[in-house]
Write an enzyme that holds these catalytic residues in place. Structure first.
Site, PDB file in Angstrom:
ATOM      1  N   CYS B  84      -7.301 -10.249   8.479  1.00 56.09           N
ATOM      2  CA  CYS B  84      -6.123 -10.157   7.609  1.00 56.09           C
ATOM      3  C   CYS B  84      -5.413 -11.503   7.445  1.00 56.09           C
ATOM      4  CB  CYS B  84      -5.161  -9.116   8.151  1.00 56.09           C
ATOM      5  SG  CYS B  84      -5.962  -7.539   8.459  1.00 56.09           S
ATOM      6  N   HIS B 335      -1.337  -4.251   1.019  1.00 59.52           N
ATOM      7  CA  HIS B 335      -2.118  -5.130   1.891  1.00 59.52           C
ATOM      8  C   HIS B 335      -3.577  -5.234   1.427  1.00 59.52           C
ATOM      9  CE1 HIS B 335      -3.483  -7.301   5.293  1.00 59.52           C
ATOM     10  NE2 HIS B 335      -3.710  -6.314   6.124  1.00 59.52           N
TER      11      HIS B 335
END
Ligand SMILES: [Zn+2]
Lengths: 131, 388
Positions: B84, B335
């Site tokens: 991420c 996200h």
């Protein structure tokens, strides 16, 4: 017992021991940290002076969670994963929930009771509450 | 000291996008080009982030593919992958190249498609996300990505008395912030009660403690300090820290302190010549509510152990003393993994320029972005300031 410990702990040696009901780790000869899983060098200080050590097979739950949304390939849900403090090291494993009846909390005593097979038959330690 | 400057920023709305990666990325890149007033011929290199395209849509070697789509084929193009934290790492490398004088004008950005509507179903994506946990010593336990942060958060709750209500307040706050952001995946408010009634994903996290699977892209044009003044409204990058921690979780010394964030923020603040007390606002990596609590403490904005109460008391709200995730954060803005770090840079740029519309903060002179990867074993912290 120490005579049969591999000089350099590998994944293969770690899993072979786990399947025999043992937990192997590594003690750092430089910074004194104890690792629950094999490394080529100490992640805390960089030395390759790592001695294979037999870890206790009972210990205390350091942290835990119950997984209700599993990944593809895992059929059950509501299983508990815990990081267990075994002596000076920690290892991650599954808790034997006995069909959802058993749950452990941080600080509870647990003991190694075998292993489960993940994807590709990779084993993970299986713990149950200590008697 | 200025290390590099952002002179153009663009991003897509985060949500569901049924179009190929290059077209999604193109929207963000062209917006950044137009904002900066640069032409493709001005761009000397491309720093790109995509975490999972190979696993999710059999699409790799993306840097030249995307460069070709946005008119910069021929320049050196590189792809980064750090779970991420993918595009924050691309951004860091771009800053270093520009600062070192290798390039004067570069494009930085990321793209990812994660929604079940455009790709793989939840169980398949859960498996792919879990690939960031240790292959041999974590994945066989059936650990999921929510499970990773659940393990860290449970220990934080044990050590500090953080409660599920505290965590719910983080979700409520970020959803409220998301209503102010037209590019947010979720634009609806929620309540503590609604969060606490949601289905459990990995305890202590319920559905609303978790960020969504999103599709999206974000991009910025980054230039050297020397040429920045020839652009409108440059925003300076004055510090970027990047640190890693031990994997797996069992071998971290103290997992819930997220040591890499402490190390990365210390580096970033030192480079920028500031302390945490100087920071006006932050975008932090709230993939789960507990992750925001730990991040707010690790980067020094909230005292250790007080991240939960701070959210509950409104200190981290839009109108609080240290606003966190005014964009809605990962929780409400969304996200899309490889785009998230670049999107944080876009938000800092817009806030510092005073162009953030309904979510514009009163004080936005010093902004900080915190982007983590995996079990927080990769963390990048970026400090940005308006050019004075
Ligand atoms: Zn050591």
């Amino acid at each position: 017992m120490s005579s049969d410990l591999p000089e350099r702990l590998t994944y293969g040696e770690w899993t072979r021991a786990l399947k025999e009901g043992r937990l192997l780790g590594q003690a750092c000869g430089a910074c004194a940290n104890v690792l629950g899983t094999p490394k080529g060098a100490c992640p805390h200080c960089g030395t390759r002076d790592l001695e294979t050590v037999e870890l206790p097979t009972s210990g205390e739950v350091y942290t835990e969670t119950t997984v209700m949304v599993p990944p593809e390939g895992v059929e059950e849900r509501g299983y508990q994963v815990a990081v267990v403090q075994v002596g000076e090291a920690r290892v991650m494993g599954r808790v034997d929930g006995n069909g959802g009846e058993v749950h452990v909390d941080i600080g509870d005593s647990v003991e190694l009771t075998g292993y489960i097979k993940g994807e590709g038959d990779d084993p993970a330690p299986l713990f149950r509450p200590a008697d | 000291m200025t290390r590099a400057s952002v002179v153009g920023a663009g991003m897509t709305k985060f949500g569901v996008h049924d179009r190929p990666l290059q077209e999604l990325f193109g929207e963000a890149a062209f917006e950044a080009f137009d904002d900066a007033g640069v032409e493709p011929a001005d761009v000397e290199s491309f720093y790109f982030g995509n975490a999972m395209g190979g696993q999710t849509e059999n699409d790799t070697h993306l840097a030249p593919k995307l460069a070709s789509h946005v008119g910069i084929a021929g320049v050196p193009a590189q792809r980064y992958e750090d779970a991420c934290a993918t595009s924050a790492n691309a951004f860091k490398n771009a800053v270093q190249a520009v600062e070192a004088g290798i390039h004067d004008v570069v494009l930085v950005g990321g793209v990812e498609r994660c929604t079940p509507q455009t790709g793989l179903d939840t169980a398949e994506m859960t498996r792919i996300f879990a690939s960031a946990s240790h292959r041999q010593y974590e994945q066989p336990t059936g650990l999921t990505f929510p499970g990773v942060f659940a393990l860290l958060t449970k220990r934080h709750m044990h050590e500090h008395g953080t409660t599920p209500e505290h965590l719910a307040h983080v979700a409520v706050k970020n959803h409220e912030h998301g209503t102010r952001n037209p590019r947010a995946h979720f634009g609806k408010e929620t309540t503590v009660e609604a969060v606490l009634e949601g289905p459990i994903v990995a305890d202590p996290f319920r559905l609303m403690d978790c960020c969504p699977f999103s599709d999206g892209a974000a991009a910025v044009v980054l230039v050297s300090d020397e040429v920045a003044d020839s652009y409108d409204a440059p925003v300076d990058v004055t510090g970027i820290g990047h640190a890693t921690d031990v994997v797996p979780i069992g071998d971290k010394l103290t997992p819930h302190v997220t040591q890499a964030a402490r190390d990365a923020s210390a580096q970033a603040y030192e480079q920028a010549g500031i302390t945490a007390a100087d920071v006006d606002f932050a975008e932090v990596h709230d993939c789960f509510t507990g992750a925001e609590v730990m991040a707010s403490e690790a980067i020094g904005l909230i005292e250790d152990g007080q991240g939960g109460p701070a959210a509950a008391e409104g200190r981290t709200s839009y109108d609080g003393d240290i606003p966190i995730n005014a964009s809605g954060g990962l929780k409400a803005k969304g996200h899309p993994i490889g785009a998230t770090g670049a999107a944080q840079i876009v938000e800092l740029t817009e806030q510092i320029r005073g162009e953030a519309g309904a979510r514009q903060l009163d004080e936005a002179e010093y902004g900080v972005a915190h982007n983590l990867g995996g079990d927080a074993a990769t963390t990048l912290v970026t400090v940005m300031e308006g050019r004075r």
